[in-house]
Design a protein around this motif. Structure first.
Motif, PDB file in Angstrom:
ATOM      1  N   ALA A   1       3.725  47.127 -73.711  1.00 15.96           N
ATOM      2  CA  ALA A   1       2.672  47.571 -72.425  1.00 15.96           C
ATOM      3  C   ALA A   1       2.696  48.906 -72.062  1.00 15.96           C
ATOM      4  CB  ALA A   1       2.713  46.110 -71.345  1.00 15.96           C
ATOM      5  N   ARG A   2       4.179  49.225 -72.066  1.00 21.98           N
ATOM      6  CA  ARG A   2       5.019  50.518 -71.085  1.00 21.98           C
ATOM      7  C   ARG A   2       4.839  51.323 -71.941  1.00 21.98           C
ATOM      8  NH1 ARG A   2       7.141  48.758 -66.258  1.00 21.98           N
ATOM      9  NH2 ARG A   2       7.905  51.464 -65.695  1.00 21.98           N
ATOM     10  N   LYS A   3       3.599  51.553 -72.922  1.00 22.39           N
ATOM     11  CA  LYS A   3       3.854  52.799 -74.005  1.00 22.39           C
ATOM     12  C   LYS A   3       3.345  53.642 -73.185  1.00 22.39           C
ATOM     13  CE  LYS A   3       6.163  52.404 -77.667  1.00 22.39           C
ATOM     14  NZ  LYS A   3       7.531  53.218 -77.756  1.00 22.39           N
TER      15      LYS A   3
ATOM     16  N   SER B   1      -7.940  52.052 -69.445  1.00 23.52           N
ATOM     17  CA  SER B   1      -6.133  52.431 -69.593  1.00 23.52           C
ATOM     18  C   SER B   1      -6.510  52.398 -67.757  1.00 23.52           C
ATOM     19  CB  SER B   1      -6.225  53.743 -69.973  1.00 23.52           C
ATOM     20  OG  SER B   1      -4.164  53.938 -70.286  1.00 23.52           O
ATOM     21  N   TYR B   2      -5.600  51.325 -67.132  1.00 25.46           N
ATOM     22  CA  TYR B   2      -5.123  51.680 -65.606  1.00 25.46           C
ATOM     23  C   TYR B   2      -4.607  53.184 -65.533  1.00 25.46           C
ATOM     24  CZ  TYR B   2      -3.956  50.212 -60.674  1.00 25.46           C
ATOM     25  OH  TYR B   2      -3.762  49.684 -60.110  1.00 25.46           O
ATOM     26  N   VAL B   3      -3.147  53.158 -66.417  1.00 25.47           N
ATOM     27  CA  VAL B   3      -2.665  53.807 -65.985  1.00 25.47           C
ATOM     28  C   VAL B   3      -3.063  55.679 -67.040  1.00 25.47           C
ATOM     29  CG1 VAL B   3       0.083  55.067 -66.273  1.00 25.47           C
ATOM     30  CG2 VAL B   3      -0.285  52.561 -66.473  1.00 25.47           C
ATOM     31  N   GLY B   4      -3.368  55.454 -67.330  1.00 31.60           N
ATOM     32  CA  GLY B   4      -4.372  56.695 -68.176  1.00 31.60           C
ATOM     33  C   GLY B   4      -5.073  57.249 -67.624  1.00 31.60           C
TER      34      GLY B   4
ATOM     35  N   VAL C   1       3.941  58.167 -62.929  1.00 33.88           N
ATOM     36  CA  VAL C   1       2.959  57.023 -63.340  1.00 33.88           C
ATOM     37  C   VAL C   1       3.746  55.743 -62.925  1.00 33.88           C
ATOM     38  CG1 VAL C   1       1.185  58.357 -64.121  1.00 33.88           C
ATOM     39  CG2 VAL C   1       2.723  57.324 -65.835  1.00 33.88           C
ATOM     40  N   GLN C   2       5.045  55.501 -63.345  1.00 34.52           N
ATOM     41  CA  GLN C   2       5.721  54.790 -63.869  1.00 34.52           C
ATOM     42  C   GLN C   2       5.702  53.404 -62.648  1.00 34.52           C
ATOM     43  OE1 GLN C   2       7.639  54.159 -65.739  1.00 34.52           O
ATOM     44  NE2 GLN C   2       7.394  56.363 -66.759  1.00 34.52           N
ATOM     45  N   PRO C   3       5.248  53.379 -61.288  1.00 34.37           N
ATOM     46  CA  PRO C   3       4.980  52.872 -60.379  1.00 34.37           C
ATOM     47  C   PRO C   3       4.238  52.019 -60.945  1.00 34.37           C
ATOM     48  CG  PRO C   3       5.585  54.336 -59.203  1.00 34.37           C
ATOM     49  CD  PRO C   3       5.417  54.904 -60.630  1.00 34.37           C
TER      50      PRO C   3
END
Length: 305
Positions: A36-38, A286-289, A15-17
């Motif tokens: 933000a990067r948590k 959550s976008y990344v979630g 998910v990092q990108p």
């Protein structure tokens, strides 16, 4: 047997990108400063096994995820009478919209949008005792820890900026669907939204929903099988604000999100999953979630579809 730890660790890298594509909630000033990067993620199986990755032990503001547990409490105390105060249908509108609420005479579409949650909290406040302590103690019981609490700074920040929610409550009171004092309701509602939990605690707290009401960790039926079924259905159709269709399409699990960046999801009969990544998409999820949960169901074949 699926290597859930390996899957979670892979997702944490994959998910990092996707960081930087969402935006941390800033309309609640106390949340705007969250890094933000948590990223944290946890899986709790119905057997009780726990798997975690990233910042899964760091607590965050659960915000609207609290609505899920308030609904549990309300159903335990009031049964189907709850559905005289709120509906069970997706709203199709923003979580704090009042347009449909006025059109439908003060009856919110479901308990997971803000007016619906306000109606549920108002209903709980009709019981004797302090509702703030009731929700705190219930979350402590579900998460099996006595340190879960509400963040006073976040609650105060929300209360100071709760103009739309206050308007929603007053509109519903005008239609007779809020029975208590609006000021007291707002204070309790902001308190519940400011509860802080971590991913491991959230997955543990949601375990009864995945287990048909039963939690192996509590060795008891926390809620009834019927309640678990009905709550799961409302999660699937209403739990992700007005992007429930997109979430079901991508992830395929009943879930509930919060603007603190958390999402809790259930795989009926198998597990509860939680993820935290503070950057939100346009709908407040959550976008990344969301991407992490999509990867999880793809890799483990745990979508309900």
């Amino acid at each position: 047997m699926t290597d859930y730890q390996g899957v979670l660790d892979h997702i944490a890298e994959a998910v990092q990108p996707h960081f930087g594509k969402g935006k941390v909630a800033d309309y609640i000033p106390a949340l705007a400063s969250v890094p933000a990067r948590k990223f944290g993620m946890a899986v709790r199986t119905t057997e009780g096994d726990l798997f975690v990755t990233g910042d899964a032990a760091e607590r965050f503001s659960i915000q609207s995820i609290s609505k899920l547990f308030m609904l549990e409490l309300a159903l335990q105390h009031f049964g189907d009478m709850v559905w005289t105060r709120v509906g069970k249908e997706p709203s199709g509108d923003r979580f704090n919209s009042m347009m449909r609420l006025e059109h439908e005479a003060g009856i919110p579409r479901n308990p997971f949008i803000n007016p619906g949650a306000l109606a549920i909290t108002d209903l709980m406040m009709s019981l004797k005792g302090d509702t703030k302590f009731r929700i705190r103690n219930y979350l402590r019981f579900l998460a099996m820890t006595d340190t879960v609490d509400s963040n006073a700074d976040v609650a105060a920040s929300e209360l100071a900026h709760a103009h739309v929610n206050r308007a929603l409550a007053n509109l519903m009171k005008g239609y007779g669907n809020i029975h208590g004092a609006v000021d007291a309701l707002m204070a309790t509602y902001c308190y519940q939204c400011a509860m802080e939990m971590n991913c491991a605690e959230l997955a543990t707290a949601a375990l009864p929903l995945a287990g048909g009401g039963y939690s192996a960790l509590h060795d008891a039926a926390v809620i009834s099988a019927s309640q678990a079924k009905r709550i799961g259905a409302v999660m699937l159709t209403c739990g992700m604000y007005d992007s429930v269709g997109s979430f079901a399409y991508r992830v395929g699990l009943p879930a509930k999100s919060g603007v603190g960046g958390g999402i809790v999801a259930i795989v009926p009969g198998k597990m509860a999953i939680s993820v935290w990544a503070p950057e939100l998409d346009a709908f407040g999820n959550s976008y990344v979630g969301t991407h992490a949960l999509e990867l999880f169901t793809n890799l483990t074949h745990t979508s309900i579809f």
